[in-house]
Write an enzyme that holds these catalytic residues in place. Structure first.
Site, PDB file in Angstrom:
ATOM      1  N   PHE A  10      -4.681 -37.743  -2.008  1.00  0.00           N
ATOM      2  CA  PHE A  10      -4.950 -38.403  -1.112  1.00  0.00           C
ATOM      3  C   PHE A  10      -5.712 -39.844  -1.471  1.00  0.00           C
ATOM      4  N   ASP A  32      -3.937 -35.643 -13.467  1.00  0.00           N
ATOM      5  CA  ASP A  32      -3.817 -34.877 -12.515  1.00  0.00           C
ATOM      6  C   ASP A  32      -2.574 -33.781 -12.774  1.00  0.00           C
ATOM      7  N   ASP A  58      -4.486 -30.494 -16.522  1.00  0.00           N
ATOM      8  CA  ASP A  58      -5.562 -29.713 -15.696  1.00  0.00           C
ATOM      9  C   ASP A  58      -6.897 -29.842 -16.237  1.00  0.00           C
ATOM     10  N   ALA A  82      -9.517 -31.675  -6.938  1.00  0.00           N
ATOM     11  CA  ALA A  82      -9.956 -30.444  -6.157  1.00  0.00           C
ATOM     12  C   ALA A  82      -9.002 -29.829  -5.295  1.00  0.00           C
ATOM     13  N   THR A 133     -18.399 -33.934  -0.588  1.00  0.00           N
ATOM     14  CA  THR A 133     -17.997 -33.846   0.897  1.00  0.00           C
ATOM     15  C   THR A 133     -19.207 -33.714   1.443  1.00  0.00           C
ATOM     16  N   ASP A 134     -19.237 -34.160   2.741  1.00  0.00           N
ATOM     17  CA  ASP A 134     -20.118 -33.603   3.792  1.00  0.00           C
ATOM     18  C   ASP A 134     -20.373 -32.175   4.220  1.00  0.00           C
ATOM     19  N   GLU A 135     -19.251 -31.699   3.813  1.00  0.00           N
ATOM     20  CA  GLU A 135     -19.284 -30.264   4.368  1.00  0.00           C
ATOM     21  C   GLU A 135     -20.060 -29.241   3.824  1.00  0.00           C
ATOM     22  N   TYR A 159     -13.888 -23.326   0.776  1.00  0.00           N
ATOM     23  CA  TYR A 159     -14.049 -24.903   0.202  1.00  0.00           C
ATOM     24  C   TYR A 159     -15.485 -25.425  -0.003  1.00  0.00           C
ATOM     25  N   ALA A 161     -18.289 -24.118  -0.070  1.00  0.00           N
ATOM     26  CA  ALA A 161     -19.012 -23.612  -0.937  1.00  0.00           C
ATOM     27  C   ALA A 161     -18.442 -23.913  -2.435  1.00  0.00           C
ATOM     28  N   LYS A 163     -17.337 -26.615  -3.353  1.00  0.00           N
ATOM     29  CA  LYS A 163     -17.891 -28.108  -3.492  1.00  0.00           C
ATOM     30  C   LYS A 163     -19.262 -27.955  -3.455  1.00  0.00           C
ATOM     31  N   PRO A 214      -0.939 -28.371  17.035  1.00  0.00           N
ATOM     32  CA  PRO A 214      -1.990 -27.245  17.280  1.00  0.00           C
ATOM     33  C   PRO A 214      -3.110 -27.782  17.144  1.00  0.00           C
ATOM     34  N   VAL A 215      -4.025 -27.610  18.430  1.00  0.00           N
ATOM     35  CA  VAL A 215      -5.391 -27.857  18.101  1.00  0.00           C
ATOM     36  C   VAL A 215      -6.114 -26.653  18.272  1.00  0.00           C
ATOM     37  N   ARG A 223     -15.672 -34.485  13.984  1.00  0.00           N
ATOM     38  CA  ARG A 223     -15.656 -35.062  12.622  1.00  0.00           C
ATOM     39  C   ARG A 223     -16.106 -36.617  12.715  1.00  0.00           C
TER      40      ARG A 223
HETATM   41  P1  NAD Z   1      -5.940 -33.888  -2.245  1.00  0.00           P
HETATM   42  O1  NAD Z   1      -6.052 -32.566  -2.075  1.00  0.00           O
HETATM   43  O2  NAD Z   1      -5.321 -34.802  -1.413  1.00  0.00           O
HETATM   44  O3  NAD Z   1      -5.853 -34.396  -3.875  1.00  0.00           O
HETATM   45  C1  NAD Z   1      -6.373 -33.536  -4.766  1.00  0.00           C
HETATM   46  C2  NAD Z   1      -5.772 -33.989  -5.966  1.00  0.00           C
HETATM   47  O4  NAD Z   1      -6.296 -33.033  -7.257  1.00  0.00           O
HETATM   48  C3  NAD Z   1      -4.153 -33.689  -6.093  1.00  0.00           C
HETATM   49  O5  NAD Z   1      -3.609 -34.800  -6.723  1.00  0.00           O
HETATM   50  C4  NAD Z   1      -3.996 -32.579  -7.133  1.00  0.00           C
HETATM   51  O6  NAD Z   1      -2.761 -32.486  -7.686  1.00  0.00           O
HETATM   52  C5  NAD Z   1      -5.391 -32.714  -8.094  1.00  0.00           C
HETATM   53  N1  NAD Z   1      -5.691 -31.187  -8.741  1.00  0.00           N
HETATM   54  C6  NAD Z   1      -6.096 -30.359  -8.016  1.00  0.00           C
HETATM   55  N2  NAD Z   1      -6.322 -29.280  -8.950  1.00  0.00           N
HETATM   56  C7  NAD Z   1      -6.266 -29.864 -10.053  1.00  0.00           C
HETATM   57  C8  NAD Z   1      -6.602 -29.500 -11.407  1.00  0.00           C
HETATM   58  N3  NAD Z   1      -7.083 -28.207 -11.662  1.00  0.00           N
HETATM   59  N4  NAD Z   1      -6.464 -30.365 -12.555  1.00  0.00           N
HETATM   60  C9  NAD Z   1      -6.212 -31.452 -12.265  1.00  0.00           C
HETATM   61  N5  NAD Z   1      -5.881 -31.902 -11.028  1.00  0.00           N
HETATM   62  C10 NAD Z   1      -5.888 -31.372  -9.910  1.00  0.00           C
HETATM   63  O7  NAD Z   1      -7.599 -34.217  -1.911  1.00  0.00           O
HETATM   64  P2  NAD Z   1      -8.226 -35.503  -1.255  1.00  0.00           P
HETATM   65  O8  NAD Z   1      -8.465 -35.216   0.038  1.00  0.00           O
HETATM   66  O9  NAD Z   1      -7.930 -36.599  -1.945  1.00  0.00           O
HETATM   67  O10 NAD Z   1      -9.653 -35.157  -2.013  1.00  0.00           O
HETATM   68  C11 NAD Z   1     -10.257 -35.768  -3.211  1.00  0.00           C
HETATM   69  C12 NAD Z   1     -11.545 -35.481  -3.396  1.00  0.00           C
HETATM   70  O11 NAD Z   1     -12.453 -36.275  -2.267  1.00  0.00           O
HETATM   71  C13 NAD Z   1     -11.978 -34.168  -3.384  1.00  0.00           C
HETATM   72  O12 NAD Z   1     -12.882 -33.758  -4.179  1.00  0.00           O
HETATM   73  C14 NAD Z   1     -12.514 -33.678  -2.051  1.00  0.00           C
HETATM   74  O13 NAD Z   1     -13.310 -32.639  -1.932  1.00  0.00           O
HETATM   75  C15 NAD Z   1     -13.224 -34.925  -1.835  1.00  0.00           C
HETATM   76  N6  NAD Z   1     -13.503 -35.391  -0.069  1.00  0.00           N
HETATM   77  C16 NAD Z   1     -12.308 -35.369   0.356  1.00  0.00           C
HETATM   78  C17 NAD Z   1     -12.474 -36.035   1.727  1.00  0.00           C
HETATM   79  C18 NAD Z   1     -11.204 -35.930   2.750  1.00  0.00           C
HETATM   80  O14 NAD Z   1     -11.401 -36.281   3.901  1.00  0.00           O
HETATM   81  N7  NAD Z   1      -9.892 -35.779   2.276  1.00  0.00           N
HETATM   82  C19 NAD Z   1     -13.560 -36.236   2.236  1.00  0.00           C
HETATM   83  C20 NAD Z   1     -14.714 -36.197   1.289  1.00  0.00           C
HETATM   84  C21 NAD Z   1     -14.696 -35.722   0.047  1.00  0.00           C
HETATM   85  O1  DAU Z   2     -15.678 -33.642   5.941  1.00  0.00           O
HETATM   86  C1  DAU Z   2     -14.703 -34.095   4.993  1.00  0.00           C
HETATM   87  C2  DAU Z   2     -13.845 -32.800   4.710  1.00  0.00           C
HETATM   88  O2  DAU Z   2     -12.827 -33.396   5.682  1.00  0.00           O
HETATM   89  C3  DAU Z   2     -13.330 -33.027   3.382  1.00  0.00           C
HETATM   90  O3  DAU Z   2     -14.028 -32.532   2.527  1.00  0.00           O
HETATM   91  C4  DAU Z   2     -11.928 -31.823   3.156  1.00  0.00           C
HETATM   92  O4  DAU Z   2     -11.310 -32.041   1.898  1.00  0.00           O
HETATM   93  C5  DAU Z   2     -11.019 -32.552   4.326  1.00  0.00           C
HETATM   94  O5  DAU Z   2      -9.874 -31.672   4.306  1.00  0.00           O
HETATM   95  C6  DAU Z   2     -11.406 -32.700   5.767  1.00  0.00           C
HETATM   96  O6  DAU Z   2     -11.756 -31.050   6.140  1.00  0.00           O
HETATM   97  P1  DAU Z   2     -11.647 -30.760   7.636  1.00  0.00           P
HETATM   98  O7  DAU Z   2     -11.598 -29.429   7.737  1.00  0.00           O
HETATM   99  O8  DAU Z   2     -12.680 -31.441   8.498  1.00  0.00           O
HETATM  100  O9  DAU Z   2     -10.152 -31.398   7.772  1.00  0.00           O
HETATM  101  P2  DAU Z   2      -8.942 -31.136   8.554  1.00  0.00           P
HETATM  102  O10 DAU Z   2      -7.938 -32.331   8.644  1.00  0.00           O
HETATM  103  O11 DAU Z   2      -8.526 -29.798   8.098  1.00  0.00           O
HETATM  104  O12 DAU Z   2      -9.417 -30.456  10.091  1.00  0.00           O
HETATM  105  C7  DAU Z   2      -9.987 -31.672  10.771  1.00  0.00           C
HETATM  106  C8  DAU Z   2     -10.314 -31.026  12.131  1.00  0.00           C
HETATM  107  O13 DAU Z   2      -9.093 -30.743  13.026  1.00  0.00           O
HETATM  108  C9  DAU Z   2     -11.114 -29.756  12.003  1.00  0.00           C
HETATM  109  O14 DAU Z   2     -12.121 -29.400  12.994  1.00  0.00           O
HETATM  110  C10 DAU Z   2     -10.146 -28.606  12.073  1.00  0.00           C
HETATM  111  C11 DAU Z   2      -9.007 -29.289  13.300  1.00  0.00           C
HETATM  112  N1  DAU Z   2      -7.605 -29.331  13.020  1.00  0.00           N
HETATM  113  C12 DAU Z   2      -6.999 -29.189  11.989  1.00  0.00           C
HETATM  114  C13 DAU Z   2      -5.863 -28.798  11.629  1.00  0.00           C
HETATM  115  C14 DAU Z   2      -4.854 -28.999  10.290  1.00  0.00           C
HETATM  116  C15 DAU Z   2      -6.916 -28.358  14.176  1.00  0.00           C
HETATM  117  O15 DAU Z   2      -7.538 -28.499  15.288  1.00  0.00           O
HETATM  118  N2  DAU Z   2      -5.527 -28.317  14.120  1.00  0.00           N
HETATM  119  C16 DAU Z   2      -5.055 -28.223  12.847  1.00  0.00           C
HETATM  120  O16 DAU Z   2      -3.651 -28.077  12.812  1.00  0.00           O
END
Ligand code: NAD
Ligand code: DAU
Length: 358
Positions: A10, A32, A58, A82, A133-135, A159, A161, A163, A214-215, A223
């Site tokens: 993404f 990737d 990988d 990741a 991530t902020d997590e 997750y 932990a 990161k 589903p909430v 968030r």
């Molecule tokens: P994503 O899950 O959409 O994409 C992860 C990508 O990494 C995929 O293309 C996957 O094929 C690749 N990948 C996974 N394992 C691999 C491996 N062993 N070798 C090579 N490639 C591999 O993730 P995202 O949401 O795009 O997040 C990207 C980064 O940003 C992550 O490090 C995540 O922790 C961080 N991040 C995400 C968010 C968010 O809201 N999505 C917020 C803050 C930080």
């Molecule tokens: O804060 C950054 C993080 O945000 C990233 O590091 C992660 O990679 C990314 O997945 C995201 O984590 P969250 O757990 O916050 O995102 P998610 O979209 O899974 O969930 C957002 C919120 O919505 C969370 O409080 C859980 C809730 N949720 C999620 C799903 C999938 C629901 O209520 N229903 C659902 O079906």
């Protein structure tokens, strides 16, 4: 060149697309593994662009990383790859340890060896940018100030932990070996190419299919949402001007409760794609909560604003409208990612959750 890991996911694919939108930009080697979350369709517009070199592999494969570094001699490594979904980490943490911890360790060791061979200006220019991530900071109480870079690490899910562990490795490789690293810790992203296992895209695709929305729990978890292209511009700013060994928090000052997000998505769909059966909010279904669910995340973004002059370009109102419109215009992309393995995941994650009248 720059070497990007996870550039078919993404955020990584948005980053690569934005980077190469600049005709003067350096090329990208994009490594990737194409897990369920990686999708080459995200990069289809680059198929005739010689500046994009895709490598299917990988990040735990040390020999491959060594070869890529020696061949392309990148001036930076931007590490997105990741396992990223909290719910999946609860069902199966092993892959998170392998990719997020071992994978980051492998990249750091390969980067250290490569950087050790560089000299002069090339050595001084090299960067290892770790995307995190902020997590890692854990969960905030309602009255707590937002996360600053100085907050202690208190990760709560497998997750976060994993990161947090990777962030510590990056820090140590700078402190001990002098590797020129920067780390960014960003809040929740949303936007195009977001895999529909995460809250916002899941709600959009379920609503359009007339399925329950589903909430988890009471839906009052908070968030701090940032449009993905603003995350990408922040990474570019840190890569260009961030201080070595420093971490930068990235966020949009946009705290929202989950239930409010779901209602906003429903209202936009009511406007842009009305359902004759009635308002989409009728599909909202409270279900069993996520185990260990963090209550609130919020980012204090003053450091990156002050030091690097970064600001998000989108408000939540403009970003979420663009996002919903993108999903409506890209139904084929959605259909393609909803493969057999996606359906298996839905059954695994939602099958056991009972409807909960919160
Ligand atoms: P994503 O899950 O959409 O994409 C992860 C990508 O990494 C995929 O293309 C996957 O094929 C690749 N990948 C996974 N394992 C691999 C491996 N062993 N070798 C090579 N490639 C591999 O993730 P995202 O949401 O795009 O997040 C990207 C980064 O940003 C992550 O490090 C995540 O922790 C961080 N991040 C995400 C968010 C968010 O809201 N999505 C917020 C803050 C930080
Ligand atoms: O804060 C950054 C993080 O945000 C990233 O590091 C992660 O990679 C990314 O997945 C995201 O984590 P969250 O757990 O916050 O995102 P998610 O979209 O899974 O969930 C957002 C919120 O919505 C969370 O409080 C859980 C809730 N949720 C999620 C799903 C999938 C629901 O209520 N229903 C659902 O079906």
């Amino acid at each position: 060149m720059i070497l990007v890991t996870g550039g078919a996911g993404f955020i990584g694919s948005n980053f690569v697309l934005d980077w190469l939108a600049d005709p003067a930009a350096e090329g990208v080697v994009n490594l990737d593994a194409l897990t369920y979350a990686g999708n080459l369709a995200n990069l289809a517009s680059l198929k005739d662009d010689p500046r994009h070199v895709f490598v299917h592999g990988d990040i735990t494969d040390r020999a491959l990383i060594d070869r890529l570094l020696a061949t392309h001699r990148p001036r930076a490594l931007v590490h997105f790859a990741a396992e990223s979904h909290v719910d999946r980490s609860i069902h199966g943490p092993g892959a998170f340890m392998r990719t997020n911890v071992d994978g980051t360790f492998t990249l750091l060791e390969a980067a250290r060896a490569f950087w050790g061979t560089l000299e002069g200006a090339e050595k001084a220019a090299f960067r290892f940018h770790h995307v995190s991530t902020d997590e890692v900071y854990g969960s905030l109480k309602p009255s707590d100030p937002p996360f600053a870079e100085t907050n202690p690490y208190e990760p709560n899910s497998p997750y976060s932990a994993s990161k947090a562990a990777s962030d510590h490795l990056v820090r140590a490789w700078h402190h001990t070996y002098g590797l020129p690293v920067v780390t960014t810790n960003c809040s929740n992203n949303y936007g195009p190419y977001h895999f529909p296992e995460k809250l916002i895209p899941l709600m959009i695709v379920n609503a359009l299919a007339g399925k329950p929305l589903p909430v988890y729990g009471d839906g009052q978890q908070i968030r701090d949402w940032l449009y993905v292209k603003d995350h990408c511009s922040a990474i570019r700013a840190v890569l260009a001007g961030g201080r070595l060994g420093e971490t930068y928090n990235i966020g949009g000052w946009n705290e929202q409760a989950n239930i409010d997000i779901v209602n906003i998505v429903c209202s936009l769909l009511d406007e842009l794609q009305p359902d004759p059966a009635g308002p989409y909010a009728r599909l909202i279904t409270y279900v069993t909560d996520r185990p260990g669910h963090d209550r609130r995340y919020a980012i204090d973004a003053r450091k990156i604003e002050r030091e690097l002059g970064w600001r998000p370009a989108e408000t939540f109102a403009t970003g979420i409208r663009k996002t919903v419109a993108w999903y409506l215009a890209n139904r084929e992309w959605v259909a393609e990612v909803q493969s057999g393995s996606y359906r298996d995941w839905l059954a695994r994650n939602y099958g056991g959750r009972v409807a909960d009248p919160a």
